[in-house]
Design an enzyme around this catalytic site. Sequence first.
Site, mmCIF file in Angstrom:
data_model
loop_
_atom_site.group_PDB
_atom_site.id
_atom_site.type_symbol
_atom_site.label_atom_id
_atom_site.label_comp_id
_atom_site.label_asym_id
_atom_site.label_seq_id
_atom_site.Cartn_x
_atom_site.Cartn_y
_atom_site.Cartn_z
ATOM 1 N N ALA A 131 4.810 4.050 -1.483
ATOM 2 C CA ALA A 131 5.629 4.880 -0.593
ATOM 3 C C ALA A 131 6.549 3.996 0.249
ATOM 4 O O ALA A 131 6.419 2.768 0.255
ATOM 5 C CB ALA A 131 4.725 5.715 0.312
ATOM 6 N N ASP A 281 -8.583 -1.150 4.951
ATOM 7 C CA ASP A 281 -7.391 -1.855 4.477
ATOM 8 C C ASP A 281 -6.721 -2.540 5.668
ATOM 9 O O ASP A 281 -5.527 -2.377 5.925
ATOM 10 C CB ASP A 281 -6.430 -0.863 3.820
ATOM 11 C CG ASP A 281 -5.393 -1.557 2.935
ATOM 12 O OD1 ASP A 281 -5.604 -2.731 2.585
ATOM 13 O OD2 ASP A 281 -4.368 -0.924 2.611
#
Length: 543
Positions: A131, A281
């Site tokens: 994205a 993450d």
Amino acid sequence: MRLLRLLQVLWVIDRYRLDRFLPKRLPLKIRMLLWPNFWRHFIRPPKDPATGLRLALEDLGPVFVKFGQMLSTRRDLLPLNIANELARLQDQVPPFSGELAQAIIEKSLGKPIEQVYDNFDRKPLASASVAQVHPAQLKNGQKVVVKVIRPGIDRIIEKDLALLRILAQLIQLIPDGRRLRPVEVVEEYRKTILGELDLLAEGANAATLRRNFQDSAMLYVPEIYWDFSRTSVLTMERIYGIPVSGIDELKAQNTNMKLLAERGVEIFFTQVFRDSFFHADMHPGNVFVSREHPDSPQFIGIDCGIVGSLSEADLNYLALTLLAFFRRDYRAVAQLYVDSGWVPETTRVHEFEGAIRTVCEPIFEKPLSEISFGVVLIRLFQTARQFNMEVQPQLVLLQKTLLNIEGLGRELYPELNLWETAKPFLEKWLRDRYSPKRALREIMQRAPSWLEKAPQMPDMIYHVLNSGQLSLNQQGNYQQQIIELKAEMNYRNFAQQWRWLANILLIGAGVAWFGFGNQPLTAISAMAAVIAALISFRRKKHG
């Protein structure tokens, strides 16, 4: 198209001589695949094979780059030099056009972009493999960023995943290839990257983390604007922080680096043990530091597409295992691994204990400030794998996150002693977990459910016991039938006693609950008094 992509992959493998990673004796299928490309021996690849692997993944595109990034966290499977080289992969992908991003937003939200945002910048702030992000402003003046899924990325991912599965199956044919569990690794990657395609899931993760750290001085998570978010579009509050990798800028504003590093560790352990929901993450691109209050610095976390969670049992075993490590009680560590089911229950504990001691004692000879918590955990997993430990996906995510946090903390403050920060936290967590106050709180929470089920318990116990006796009737033994009859009569009496006890508990708990529900200790005392009175009454009655 898939054939062309396969040929491209084979060309890149040849160009960077990735066959150097293969053993000399190969299965026939792999030799047949490589044989037509005999000219690969005339190519001059990078001297370091690990560097060649990194460059090959960069050439193959964003899906393979992200796969390499994920592989770099699997230090329990890869040699250290390869893992370190893969960690250098940069997910820098050229952006797609702002006009296309606007078209995706308008299609997803079902209205022209002018009706949604007062201002939308077609030039992206950042672009990644899945994205890209655009700055914008809502009609109420709120500054936001809009994350938009890259068009057609789902088809690209599916094609490349199919190729990765083929490569994984070929690796399994190589001697010792199964030990790397390539098919399982690819499947793990598939779940991760496909999960990142659903921005509503990412938004839900962010909202949960934000709620868990509401009003926290340690961590801030941007707000999600659900009215302007869909599967392919996510609108969130824009933050203005310093990238955590900007050490010079952090020092320039006199940031308390020691406190910042310690808070990073505390955030991790709080997410894991208090909430059992952690951002998995936490690489530098997803972490910022607020510009406010540098003497009491606050982290800002973004991009919550990957999160991890542990069960109550895993949390308990993990905390006890880590504390046993702190105390060098390797016997306890080995036994905990068996009890948790992480290694087979047939494992010889004393052999496992010896293997753990062999790995860990050299590590503990160093000062605690020089010991890597993440490396200890990795080596423990590697040792456990020799004893047939199965891959635990939730622990792999935990290990990856711990490595990120520890590396980040030591970059901010090299003298960081993660053990000093972790040990008191774990000890306090275990004390709170087994405290009378927590036990009482759980009892009060579960009491209504217990009361609802209590009247059914005598019949359930009777039927279970009676069914066991009925199986003896099939033997056709006369004496056994007499024994069964006597036993059944005893069970009926037993069941009646249980019904009476259940009724006592139900009445006592009901009176206590409705009379003193907001005062737990008074409620328990009242319940005990009612039960004692009823028991006394029954004894007098049956005199």
